[in-house]
Write an enzyme that holds these catalytic residues in place. Structure first.
Site, PDB file in Angstrom:
ATOM      1  CD  GLN A  19      26.599  31.471  37.708  1.00 40.74           C
ATOM      2  OE1 GLN A  19      26.348  32.343  37.018  1.00 40.74           O
ATOM      3  NE2 GLN A  19      26.524  31.444  39.220  1.00 40.74           N
ATOM      4  CD  GLN A  67      25.320  32.742  43.890  1.00 40.21           C
ATOM      5  OE1 GLN A  67      25.040  33.338  42.960  1.00 40.21           O
ATOM      6  NE2 GLN A  67      24.816  32.739  45.004  1.00 40.21           N
ATOM      7  N   GLY A  79      18.801  33.632  35.412  1.00 34.68           N
ATOM      8  CA  GLY A  79      18.046  34.694  35.004  1.00 34.68           C
ATOM      9  C   GLY A  79      19.286  35.880  35.015  1.00 34.68           C
ATOM     10  N   GLY A  80      19.871  35.953  36.070  1.00 35.62           N
ATOM     11  CA  GLY A  80      20.871  36.970  36.321  1.00 35.62           C
ATOM     12  C   GLY A  80      22.034  36.539  37.108  1.00 35.62           C
ATOM     13  CG  MET A  81      26.158  35.452  38.829  1.00 41.94           C
ATOM     14  SD  MET A  81      25.516  34.604  40.289  1.00 41.94           S
ATOM     15  CE  MET A  81      26.770  35.284  41.339  1.00 41.94           C
ATOM     16  CD  GLU A  82      24.279  37.483  42.819  1.00 43.46           C
ATOM     17  OE1 GLU A  82      23.897  37.105  42.126  1.00 43.46           O
ATOM     18  OE2 GLU A  82      24.185  36.938  44.035  1.00 43.46           O
ATOM     19  CG  HIS A  86      17.133  39.750  42.023  1.00 40.52           C
ATOM     20  ND1 HIS A  86      16.257  39.209  43.124  1.00 40.52           N
ATOM     21  CD2 HIS A  86      18.307  38.899  42.099  1.00 40.52           C
ATOM     22  CE1 HIS A  86      17.064  38.321  43.670  1.00 40.52           C
ATOM     23  NE2 HIS A  86      18.088  38.135  43.028  1.00 40.52           N
ATOM     24  CD  GLU A  87      20.671  39.013  39.530  1.00 43.15           C
ATOM     25  OE1 GLU A  87      21.545  38.868  40.314  1.00 43.15           O
ATOM     26  OE2 GLU A  87      19.924  38.207  39.176  1.00 43.15           O
ATOM     27  CG  HIS A 142      22.228  39.862  44.787  1.00 44.38           C
ATOM     28  ND1 HIS A 142      22.355  39.343  45.779  1.00 44.38           N
ATOM     29  CD2 HIS A 142      21.492  39.001  43.840  1.00 44.38           C
ATOM     30  CE1 HIS A 142      21.569  38.174  45.683  1.00 44.38           C
ATOM     31  NE2 HIS A 142      20.889  38.125  44.479  1.00 44.38           N
ATOM     32  CD  GLU A 188      19.685  35.148  45.447  1.00 39.53           C
ATOM     33  OE1 GLU A 188      18.829  35.888  45.314  1.00 39.53           O
ATOM     34  OE2 GLU A 188      20.836  35.008  45.068  1.00 39.53           O
ATOM     35  CG  ASP A 229      23.356  24.561  41.703  1.00 37.70           C
ATOM     36  OD1 ASP A 229      22.980  25.803  41.796  1.00 37.70           O
ATOM     37  OD2 ASP A 229      22.737  23.762  40.762  1.00 37.70           O
ATOM     38  CE1 TYR A 285      16.849  32.186  44.896  1.00 39.03           C
ATOM     39  CE2 TYR A 285      16.547  34.218  44.215  1.00 39.03           C
ATOM     40  CZ  TYR A 285      17.392  33.150  44.173  1.00 39.03           C
ATOM     41  OH  TYR A 285      18.406  32.846  43.312  1.00 39.03           O
ATOM     42  NE  ARG A 316      15.573  33.331  33.657  1.00 42.55           N
ATOM     43  CZ  ARG A 316      14.943  34.277  33.768  1.00 42.55           C
ATOM     44  NH1 ARG A 316      14.358  34.758  32.604  1.00 42.55           N
ATOM     45  NH2 ARG A 316      14.471  34.740  35.193  1.00 42.55           N
ATOM     46  CE  LYS A 366      11.265  32.446  36.442  1.00 42.59           C
ATOM     47  NZ  LYS A 366      11.075  33.841  36.436  1.00 42.59           N
TER      48      LYS A 366
HETATM   49  N1  BES Z   1      22.877  34.901  42.605  1.00 47.70           N
HETATM   50  C1  BES Z   1      21.568  34.339  41.977  1.00 47.70           C
HETATM   51  C2  BES Z   1      21.672  33.376  41.099  1.00 47.70           C
HETATM   52  C3  BES Z   1      22.420  32.029  41.690  1.00 47.70           C
HETATM   53  C4  BES Z   1      21.848  31.639  42.653  1.00 47.70           C
HETATM   54  C5  BES Z   1      23.551  31.302  40.983  1.00 47.70           C
HETATM   55  C6  BES Z   1      22.553  30.572  43.615  1.00 47.70           C
HETATM   56  C7  BES Z   1      24.018  30.310  41.251  1.00 47.70           C
HETATM   57  C8  BES Z   1      23.407  29.799  42.762  1.00 47.70           C
HETATM   58  C9  BES Z   1      20.971  35.568  41.201  1.00 47.70           C
HETATM   59  O1  BES Z   1      21.102  36.878  42.027  1.00 47.70           O
HETATM   60  C10 BES Z   1      19.426  35.143  41.016  1.00 47.70           C
HETATM   61  O2  BES Z   1      18.985  35.206  42.119  1.00 47.70           O
HETATM   62  N2  BES Z   1      18.786  35.023  39.920  1.00 47.70           N
HETATM   63  C11 BES Z   1      17.569  34.723  39.596  1.00 47.70           C
HETATM   64  C12 BES Z   1      16.839  35.918  38.920  1.00 47.70           C
HETATM   65  C13 BES Z   1      16.152  36.868  40.092  1.00 47.70           C
HETATM   66  C14 BES Z   1      15.660  37.808  39.466  1.00 47.70           C
HETATM   67  C15 BES Z   1      15.302  35.965  41.016  1.00 47.70           C
HETATM   68  C16 BES Z   1      17.428  33.667  38.394  1.00 47.70           C
HETATM   69  O3  BES Z   1      18.440  33.527  37.861  1.00 47.70           O
HETATM   70  O4  BES Z   1      16.479  33.430  37.950  1.00 47.70           O
HETATM   71 ZN    ZN Z   2      19.719  36.656  43.543  1.00 49.47          ZN
END
Ligand code: BES
Ligand code: ZN
Length: 632
Positions: A169, A171, A298-301, A325-326, A329, A348, A405, A413, A584, A586
């Site tokens: 990971q 980012q 949740g996801g990483m693009e 979402h991804e 990106h 975002e 971070d 977002y 996760r 979140k």
């Molecule tokens: N790029 C982000 C994840 C991220 C942001 C990793 C900053 C490290 C630092 C990814 O696109 C993202 O926003 N993921 C969200 C999911 C989304 C549906 C809002 C997540 O992981 O919850």
């Molecule tokens: Zn994102």
């Protein structure tokens, strides 16, 4: 009522061991998904989170040759950086963190002098290599440390099979913990990699990927489009592949891949909808890798290969907005990239807007309005927690001296989304879509900072709306949410609110009208309930709707927040299962935060965390350590 309760969470007990030149006005954008895209000119501002000086000498191509050593939890090998020396500089400055730098060679083999600076928290150590003005390639022999922050090494018991697993990971600034490079989103490079893994495993990257295992465990990758370092990604495990149409597919462990392919079946339609909105998909294939449950996001693009949490596998396709979402990106972020982490909202906020438009195109306005309303609710909660006058609620952040971070929250977002929606509502969708389409095209493979964006917004869109200019600046540079923030409208949610009120007024759960509710209606219902609720009312909800057994991670997480707020002990085993069953952030963050509010909750949190922590990724650990004041 079984809707929210029918499927078990993925492997719930798996780790139960508990200015930019971007704007580079006039520079031609590379051809759509052409064979190879040149690295873009670097930005002219200094990224506060990088030691690199790309305005002097920039890395334009990376060659990696790495061996993946599971027993030692180590990547070892060589990074070869091809340079573009604009100024005849005699030093190359790179970012490293926790890397063992063994040897540095120039071009065809002369040994180079290098020095490593003092380690700084989260920034790591500057690596300065003495080069000549005509040095083309710098080869660095190195190895990662066993606790490299970007890497998570999983034991077989943390997966759904019998093999170990590794994923990266990168980012925001973790790429430097596995590759020595210019770790700033303002520098782009193409890359190639040779990755050697145990032959029973498969390696995939944010690049052109294999769809089957190689006989010898050696994989060769090519990424012909220039990307910033935070999009460098690698995963190694017992992976299987299922195609979804001719340019999309799913990778996952064999035990998960069928379920994943079913859940993500709409991906090709999402790609088509996205292209129709904002122009061609420029990265060739779009695949999704569904990771083991400890994946912290949740996801990483990662380009060409989104990394995703298995907690989106709800069994009813109700959580696929994450893929939208991804995928989005691939334009906002991966094509037009935030110049520094202070401009994170450009990645975002635009992506949430684009995501919402994809969801509207596929499933209709009433569906996408539910998503927007949930997002707005999240934002209001976040603003309340942070304080609406906190400087970190501005869209343009000031993260210098702090870990980027720590700037990641709903503001970039959801406030970002609401600003774009506000502009859309004022200038009209047709005009706004035309603007966005040309924005992605003209700035493709470039970085963008907030000021450049505002200037071009003024020029191209707000000439006819001069009063909006000041308002946009308020959104970007002032804390809190402006009173003009759009209000998503959902009739379905109005009905849900009536049911929540009825329950609050004493109606029994079984008498509520919940037939046909989607995941999003359940989420809104749970969030609309007052808290705390008396134990017998919580029991009524749980027995009637089987909430503690929900296989829908979002519904379960929303329920467990109520469980904590109501100190509803009968659901604590479900809480513990959830917190030890996935990583996760979140989901972890609000639950641990809620627990930490009372002494009894904090005690429970620490007991659970002690078991769960070894299975969490560093980025989740870092967040929860702070919440619980963990000192190991
Ligand atoms: N790029 C982000 C994840 C991220 C942001 C990793 C900053 C490290 C630092 C990814 O696109 C993202 O926003 N993921 C969200 C999911 C989304 C549906 C809002 C997540 O992981 O919850
Ligand atoms: Zn994102």
């Amino acid at each position: 009522m079984a809707r929210v309760a029918d499927l078990p969470l993925v492997a719930p007990l798996l780790f139960s061991f508990a200015a930019i030149l971007c704007a580079c006005a006039g520079a031609p954008a590379p051809a759509p998904s052409g064979p190879s895209t040149p690295a873009a000119a670097p930005v002219a501002v200094q990224d506060p989170h990088s030691y690199a000086k790309p305005q002097e000498v920039a890395v334009e191509h990376l060659g990696l040759d790495l061996t993946v050593d599971f027993p030692r939890k180590q990547l070892a090998g060589r990074a070869s950086l091809r340079l573009r020396n604009r100024t005849g500089a005699s030093q190359l400055r790179l970012d490293t963190r926790d890397l063992d730098i063994r040897r540095v060679l120039l071009d065809s083999g002369t040994e180079a002098r290098f020095t490593l600076g003092e380690p700084k928290p989260f920034l790591g150590r500057e690596l300065v290599v003495e080069i000549a003005p005509d040095t083309r390639v710098v080869h660095i022999d190195y190895a990662t440390s066993a606790d490299a922050a970007a890497l998570q090494w999983l034991e077989p018991r943390q997966t759904s099979g019998e093999h170990p697993f590794l994923f990266t990971q990168s980012q925001a600034i973790l790429a430097r913990t596995w590759v020595p490079l210019q770790d700033t989103p303002s520098v782009r490079m193409t890359y190639e990699a040779t990755v050697r893994v145990p032959p029973e495993l498969m390696a995939v990257m944010s690049a052109e990927n294999p769809t089957a295992k190689s006989a010898d465990g050696v994989y060769r990758f090519r990424m012909p489009q220039a990307i910033p370092s935070y999009l460098l990604a690698l995963a190694v495990g017992d992976l299987a592949f299922r195609p979804l149409g001719d340019r999309a597919g799913v990778y996952a462990e064999p035990a998960v891949v069928e379920r994943a392919a079913w859940e993500l079946a709409d991906t090709p339609k999402m790609i088509a909808a996205a292209e129709k909105l904002y122009g061609p998909y420029r990265w060739g294939r779009y695949d999704v890798l569904v990771l083991p449950p400890s994946f912290p996001f949740g996801g990483m693009e990662n380009p060409r290969l989104t990394f995703a949490t298995p907690t989106i596998l709800a069994g009813d396709r109700s959580l696929v907005s994450l893929v939208a979402h991804e995928l989005a990106h691939s334009w906002s972020g991966n094509l037009v990239t935030n110049a520094t982490w202070n401009d994170f909202w450009l990645n975002e906020g635009f992506t949430v807007y684009f995501e919402n438009r994809i969801m509207e195109a596929l499933y209709g306005r009433s569906y996408s309005e539910m998503l927007a309303a949930l997002g707005r609710g999240d934002l209001l909660e976040t603003l309340e927690e942070m304080g609406a006058d906190s400087p970190d609620t501005r869209l343009k952040l000031d993260m210098a001296g702090r870990d980027p971070d720590d700037g990641v929250n709903d503001v970039a977002y959801e406030k970002g989304y609401l600003l774009l929606r506000r502009i859309e509502e004022l200038v009209g969708r047709k005009v706004f879509d035309k603007f966005l389409r040309s924005y992605f095209e003209r700035h493709a493979f470039r970085s963008m900072d907030t000021e450049t964006f505002l200037a071009l917004l003024d020029r191209e869109l707000l000439a006819k709306h001069p009063d909006l200019r000041a308002e946009v600046r308020q959104w970007v540079y002032e804390p809190g949410l402006p009173a003009t923030a759009p209000q998503p409208k959902s009739d379905a949610f109005a009905k849900v609110e009536a049911q929540a009120q009825a329950f609050a007024a004493g109606t029994a759960a079984a008498a509520l009208q919940t037939a046909g509710w989607s995941t999003h209606e359940w989420l809104h219902f749970l969030r609309s309930l007052p808290a705390p609720l008396a134990p017998e009312r919580m029991a009524d909800l749980d027995q009637t709707f089987k909430l503690s057994e929900s296989g829908n991670s979002e519904v379960l997480a929303a329920w467990l927040e109520k469980v904590i707020a109501s100190s509803y002990a009968p659901a604590y085993p479900a809480l513990e299962r959830f917190l030890t069953g996935m990583g996760r952030r979140k989901f972890l963050q609000p639950l641990y935060t809620a627990l930490a509010k009372t002494p009894a909750g904090a005690e429970l949190a620490l007991r659970i965390y002690e078991k769960a922590r070894p299975g969490y990724h560093t980025v989740s650990r870092q967040t929860i350590d702070k919440i619980l004041d963990w000192r190991g």
